[in-house]
Design an enzyme around this catalytic site. Sequence first.
Site, PDB file in Angstrom:
ATOM      1  N   GLU A  86     -16.405 -15.444  17.057  1.00  0.00           N
ATOM      2  CA  GLU A  86     -15.031 -15.587  17.217  1.00  0.00           C
ATOM      3  C   GLU A  86     -14.290 -14.665  17.892  1.00  0.00           C
ATOM      4  O   GLU A  86     -12.972 -14.372  18.077  1.00  0.00           O
ATOM      5  CB  GLU A  86     -14.391 -15.388  15.943  1.00  0.00           C
ATOM      6  CG  GLU A  86     -14.797 -16.638  15.011  1.00  0.00           C
ATOM      7  CD  GLU A  86     -14.263 -17.861  14.944  1.00  0.00           C
ATOM      8  OE1 GLU A  86     -13.780 -18.046  16.073  1.00  0.00           O
ATOM      9  OE2 GLU A  86     -14.514 -18.768  13.990  1.00  0.00           O
ATOM     10  N   HIS A 168     -10.670 -23.683   7.417  1.00  0.00           N
ATOM     11  CA  HIS A 168     -11.583 -22.713   7.794  1.00  0.00           C
ATOM     12  C   HIS A 168     -11.443 -21.294   7.169  1.00  0.00           C
ATOM     13  O   HIS A 168     -12.331 -20.817   6.277  1.00  0.00           O
ATOM     14  CB  HIS A 168     -11.384 -22.391   9.322  1.00  0.00           C
ATOM     15  CG  HIS A 168     -12.242 -21.299  10.192  1.00  0.00           C
ATOM     16  ND1 HIS A 168     -12.233 -21.190  11.340  1.00  0.00           N
ATOM     17  CD2 HIS A 168     -13.034 -20.481   9.552  1.00  0.00           C
ATOM     18  CE1 HIS A 168     -12.869 -20.306  11.759  1.00  0.00           C
ATOM     19  NE2 HIS A 168     -13.401 -19.710  10.493  1.00  0.00           N
TER      20      HIS A 168
HETATM   21  P1  13P Z   1     -19.632 -14.435  13.082  1.00  0.00           P
HETATM   22  O1  13P Z   1     -20.968 -13.870  12.229  1.00  0.00           O
HETATM   23  O2  13P Z   1     -20.088 -14.825  14.437  1.00  0.00           O
HETATM   24  O3  13P Z   1     -18.572 -13.331  13.448  1.00  0.00           O
HETATM   25  O4  13P Z   1     -18.839 -15.533  12.432  1.00  0.00           O
HETATM   26  C1  13P Z   1     -18.376 -15.665  10.976  1.00  0.00           C
HETATM   27  C2  13P Z   1     -17.490 -16.423  10.836  1.00  0.00           C
HETATM   28  O5  13P Z   1     -16.654 -16.233   9.813  1.00  0.00           O
HETATM   29  C3  13P Z   1     -17.086 -17.574  11.797  1.00  0.00           C
HETATM   30  O6  13P Z   1     -15.579 -18.188  11.567  1.00  0.00           O
END
Ligand code: 13P
Length: 220
Positions: A86, A168
């Site tokens: 992200e 999300h």
């Molecule tokens: P990352 O481990 O790549 O930071 O992703 C975790 C997440 O919550 C994606 O929305």
Amino acid sequence: MSPTPNYPAWDAEEMRRRICEVGRRLYELFFVAGNDGNISVRLNADEILITPTNVSKGTMRPEDMITLSPEGELLNAPNGARPSSEYRMHLTIYRHRPDVRAVVHAHPPTATGFAVAGVGLDRPFLPEAVIRTGGTPLVPYAIPGGDELPQSIVPYLAGHQALLLGNHGAVAYAPTLTEALFGMETVELNARIYLTAHQLGHINFLTDAQIAALRERYDV
Ligand code: 13P
């Protein structure tokens, strides 16, 4: 967009430790499971510290953190680690909000339930939303880590300290890391309060007159 301020530099080692503390806090609060969530801070005008992808936020070490330029160039990554998937969402927030120096993304369960149900928390039902946070609007769903998500949040960034991300989770952003964590806690608490009022049968949203009186009293 206003011009980039001349940020007083923050101590990198201290901030690496602080990111780990905030990660542990998110994990203890059950705002993240597995490898969910990501955290970043704007150390100075040229460097952003961010959590690596695919690690538990509960067990990170200071030396795990990754350094990016504001344009997303990899400046330092221990043992070939990659930045959070992200990272473009984080960089977009810094680009559009020069006052922001910390971003926290998590999946707090009640607030994320609102994001799944399509219910935003932007209509004020507590004075604090008028005085301080500006409420928490719901951004329509975009694929996590995808190209659309960073652009999808842009229209909502001004005037708020946190956003719900459709189907999300949530993202909170602030001038300090502590305030960004507090912003995430507030989103989750507000979601619980809203849900309780809803279960009790009625949500008394603040009226326009009450909102106007708060704005006058607190000069916001
Ligand atoms: P990352 O481990 O790549 O930071 O992703 C975790 C997440 O919550 C994606 O929305």
